[in-house]
Design an enzyme around this catalytic site. Structure first.
Site, short mmCIF file in Angstrom:
data_model
loop_
_atom_site.label_atom_id
_atom_site.label_comp_id
_atom_site.label_asym_id
_atom_site.label_seq_id
_atom_site.Cartn_x
_atom_site.Cartn_y
_atom_site.Cartn_z
NE ARG A 1 -3.88 -1.02 -0.49
CZ ARG A 1 -4.36 -2.05 -0.81
NH1 ARG A 1 -3.60 -2.36 -1.47
NH2 ARG A 1 -5.78 -2.55 -0.44
CD GLU B 1 -4.26 3.35 -4.97
OE1 GLU B 1 -2.25 3.01 -5.14
OE2 GLU B 1 -4.06 2.20 -5.84
CG HIS C 1 -3.64 -0.89 -6.67
ND1 HIS C 1 -3.76 0.30 -5.80
CD2 HIS C 1 -4.17 -2.40 -6.83
CE1 HIS C 1 -4.09 -0.76 -4.95
NE2 HIS C 1 -4.21 -2.13 -4.86
C1 DGY Z 1 -6.06 -6.01 -3.31
O1 DGY Z 1 -7.07 -6.79 -2.95
O2 DGY Z 1 -5.64 -5.48 -1.78
C2 DGY Z 1 -5.22 -5.69 -4.07
O3 DGY Z 1 -4.62 -4.20 -3.72
C3 DGY Z 1 -6.22 -5.12 -5.08
O4 DGY Z 1 -5.04 -5.68 -6.08
#
Ligand code: DGY
Length: 326
Positions: free
Chosen positions: A245, A274, A292
């Site tokens: 993250r 983001e 992402h």
């Molecule tokens: C999640 O599942 O948390 C991812 O970041 C999305 O791909």
């Protein structure tokens, strides 16, 4: 006899067609046509208040903070997020309101580990710069010193967050003869460690590696974990990759290190706040920037949707949803 009414479901986002088809078969879809991008918070709250669904499937970017959860209609019983990460949902507020929350672990492990490895290779071997050069028509031919990067094979890889994704990355990295180190709150069972070196202190890991991969989930405790002090412990010329993250990284500190060369290359798939990202990254050629894409494969996104629906199906059959997080 009347057929039993299907539970009502609101989708905040347009999901892959296979998932939409299964959702339509088992549920009565209510609310506005689902969108690709998140609705603004007020629109999300208004859509729920108007449609009064019993279930919602949401996704990262949809803000379910304390105030949004407090404004949810009483009809809503379960919120299934189409993601492993749950940092867009205030789980304490959901628990306090008796709202069941589920996520989609496991099914995105390999895809996200794959993308992390791809970013390590792309950053260290300067793939973004090379691609831009060719596309811009600027390539004049092979030279002995053009775009020299770092070899990845045999290097020391440090992983922050040795959960499912971190462990899958470690398995892939071993195929490149990398020495794997990790830092977690707790040491893993040796069977799960598969020879990786545990560091109880992040500091000892940072000085023992060449490449750092952040695969941990976002949390308040890990906010800006990679700060100037920790970056200074990495050897000069290190590579940093983040697919966990954006909040794990202090952007100012990483940008300064990329400018000075202390961090030679970085690869980022996630950003604090983001889709906005720190403009300092855009001016740097030694960082690969992705939108992402961690779980973005056809197979994975179908599996994530099916997993979210499995959780709803269990809940409406009065069973425990397998991936309940609140
Ligand atoms: C999640 O599942 O948390 C991812 O970041 C999305 O791909």
């Amino acid at each position: 006899m009347q057929p039993e009414a299907k539970p009502t479901l609101l989708l905040t986002r347009r999901l892959p067609e296979n998932v939409m088809a299964r959702a339509r078969r088992a549920y009565t879809l209510v609310g506005p046509e689902p969108a690709d991008l998140p609705w603004p918070r007020e629109r999300l709250v208004a859509a729920l208040a108007e449609a009064c669904p019993e279930a919602v499937i949401c996704a990262p970017g949809d803000v379910f903070d304390g105030a949004a959860i407090a404004a949810m209609p009483r009809s809503l019983r379960i919120l299934a997020t189409f993601s492993a990460g749950t940092d867009h949902i205030d789980l304490d507020a959901a628990k306090a309101r008796g709202l069941v929350v589920t996520n989609t672990p496991d099914v995105l492990t390999e895809a996200t580990a794959e993308l992390t490895l791809a970013l390590i290779l792309a950053a260290a071997r300067r793939l973004g710069e090379g691609e831009r050069l060719v596309r811009a028509g600027g390539w004049q031919g092979w030279t002995p010193t053009q775009l020299l990067g770092l070899r990845v094979s045999g290097k020391r890889l440090g992983i922050l967050g040795m959960g499912r994704i971190g462990r899958a990355l470690a398995r892939m990295a071993r195929g490149l003869r990398m020495e794997v180190h990790y830092h977690n709150r707790r040491r893993l069972d040796p069977a799960l460690e598969e020879g990786a070196v545990f560091h109880g202190e992040a500091e000892s890991m940072l000085s023992a590696i060449d490449i750092l991969a952040l695969t941990a989930p976002g949390s308040d405790a890990l906010r800006h974990w990679l700060n100037a002090e920790r970056i200074a412990l990495l050897p000069r010329g290190a590579v940093v990759v983040n697919t966990g993250r954006g909040s794990l990284v202090d952007d100012e500190a990483l940008i300064a290190a990329l400018r000075s060369g202390h961090v030679a290359f970085a690869g980022l798939d996630v950003y604090d706040g983001e889709p906005a990202l720190h403009p300092g990254y855009l001016a740097l050629s030694n960082v690969v920037l992705l939108p992402h894409l961690g779980s973005a494969t056809v197979e994975t996104r179908d599996a994530m949707g099916f997993r979210a629906l499995d959780n709803l199906d269990a809940f409406f059959a009065a069973l425990d949803p397998p991936d309940r997080v609140a």
